[in-house]
Design an enzyme around this catalytic site. Structure first.
Site, short mmCIF file in Angstrom:
data_model
loop_
_atom_site.label_atom_id
_atom_site.label_comp_id
_atom_site.label_asym_id
_atom_site.label_seq_id
_atom_site.Cartn_x
_atom_site.Cartn_y
_atom_site.Cartn_z
N SER A 151 0.83 -1.21 0.00
CA SER A 151 0.00 0.00 0.00
C SER A 151 0.86 1.26 0.00
CB SER A 151 -0.91 0.01 1.23
OG SER A 151 -1.54 1.26 1.38
N ASP A 296 -8.94 3.86 -6.88
CA ASP A 296 -10.21 4.28 -6.27
C ASP A 296 -11.28 4.63 -7.31
OD1 ASP A 296 -9.40 3.86 -3.69
OD2 ASP A 296 -8.78 5.92 -3.33
#
Length: 413
Positions: A151, A296
């Protein structure tokens, strides 16, 4: 709790002031906490994640207890940024979160911080929250390596504390870099506040130095804009202003403006933000995209393709399974309710085929404690009424979402 959403027509006309980007706001809050002098942050996001981070930083600043308990709730970015920040603080802090947060891995970041000399222990499952973070015994080692496929929030957390480390930081990213724009966003904001760095090939180096306080204004959220682009794609008539977005943006999701030209949407930048109109380009039969730099956006574009009947092939989805929920599995389950098939391929690809078909019974879309599931599926109400289960999960990033939908003529009950 359940909301029923509908739209009497397919007209999207009006002006919306988008909420500030929580990604930018959270980084600005972290930098201010690490800065010797205070500074003003304008247009700060009112998202729950940002409010939570602000409150936790204030709590650390004010409390003098022997041991402080800090609850990050469901805020993943907040949890990761706070983990790195607390590693430099005096005293002992317990950092916890929701049940889902305790299922989200933190081990890569914790082990990197421990290599730097941080004093951190797992209180329950190894590699997962909650954590006990105590005053560091030594912070001296300044060279670490981390998997580039991890991440970007872990990497950003390490970068932001780097100037405060006694010997700075030399961070080597091993392998394929995931979500590079979020790393670039972090370094861009650090540079704005006076921090110098070098990034050569896979190594980022930051010397010990001070952040320089200066006023800052938060840009609106391009991720939030994606829900309005979806409405625009489903519209018959379009005349929409979205205020607060910058043409020269540090957000990777700003590629949305170019991406959506394929679905007939023209973006014009204005002094206030952007103006959306139809470009009259025919819809594609298939749409392929690599979301590595903008993960996203995947849910929003999946719904766009489903609503329009465009066959899609998405790549670069490595991080979607460890978000607020397993987003690939969630999309597969919920899109099946409208006769759209999702075929995952490994952990980083999926194919989408079919056109949204809503039966007489309203489909009830589950949100899985994921704000983006609620907002990505909401535009389908332009096709036929839908229901959203646990709709207020949107407070994580966009508390005023449903009020803004009403401005555009959506009916919500």
């Amino acid at each position: 709790m359940r909301y029923q959403l509908s739209k009497p027509n397919r007209h999207i006309k009006g002006r919306i002031r988008l909420n500030g980007s929580k990604s930018i706001a959270n980084r600005a809050l972290m930098i201010r906490a690490l800065c010797k002098d205070d500074f003003e942050i304008g247009l700060l996001s009112n998202s729950k994640d940002t409010v939570t981070l602000h409150q936790l930083l204030q709590q650390v600043k004010k409390e003098n207890a022997a041991e402080i308990v800090l609850d990050a709730g469901a805020a993943g970015t907040t949890y990761r940024f706070m983990t790195a920040y607390l590693a430099l603080q005096l005293g002992t802090q317990i950092l916890t979160g929701t049940a889902r947060m305790k299922e989200r891995p933190i081990g890569v970041l914790v082990e990197a911080l421990k290599q730097l000399g941080a004093n951190i222990e797992y209180l329950e499952q190894e590699g997962y929250p909650p954590l006990r973070i105590a005053s560091p015994s030594t912070i001296k080692d300044n060279e670490i390596s981390i998997a580039a496929s991890t991440s970007s929030q872990y990497i950003s957390a390490l970068l932001m504390i780097a100037p405060k480390l006694p010997n700075g930081l030399k961070l080597t990213l091993e392998g394929k870099i995931v979500s590079r724009p979020y790393i670039e966003m972090t370094l861009s904001l650090m540079s704005y506040f006076g921090v110098r760095y070098t990034w050569k090939e896979h190594t980022i180096q930051i010397a010990p130095q001070q952040y320089q306080a200066k006023p800052f204004k938060v840009e609106a959220d391009w991720s939030a804009a994606s829900y309005y682009y979806a409405m625009a794609a489903f519209s018959d008539e379009l005349d929409l202003h979205l205020d607060g977005l910058f043409e020269q943006s540090v957000q990777g999701d700003a590629v949305l403006a170019e991406m959506m030209t394929a679905f007939g949407i023209q973006t014009t930048f204005t002094a206030e933000g952007i103006y959306l109109s139809k470009n009259k380009i025919p819809l594609p039969i298939t749409f392929e995209y690599d979301f590595l730099r903008c993960p996203d956006l995947a849910q929003s574009i999946a719904v766009v393709c489903s609503g329009l009947g465009v066959t899609a092939h998405f790549r670069g989805l490595e991080t979607l399974r460890i978000k607020e929920t397993d987003r690939i599995a969630a999309l597969k389950a919920e899109l099946s309710k409208i006769k759209v098939l999702v075929h995952p391929k490994g952990d980083d690809e999926m194919k989408i085929k079919g056109k949204a078909t809503i039966d007489a019974d309203l489909p009830v879309f589950e949100t899985y404690e994921d704000h983006r599931m609620a907002m990505a599926f909401a535009p389908l109400a332009m096709i036929q009424p839908i229901s959203i289960q646990e709709p207020m999960v949107v407070v994580k990033s966009y508390p005023d979402f449903y009020e803004d939908l009403k401005v555009l003529g959506f009916l919500i009950k």
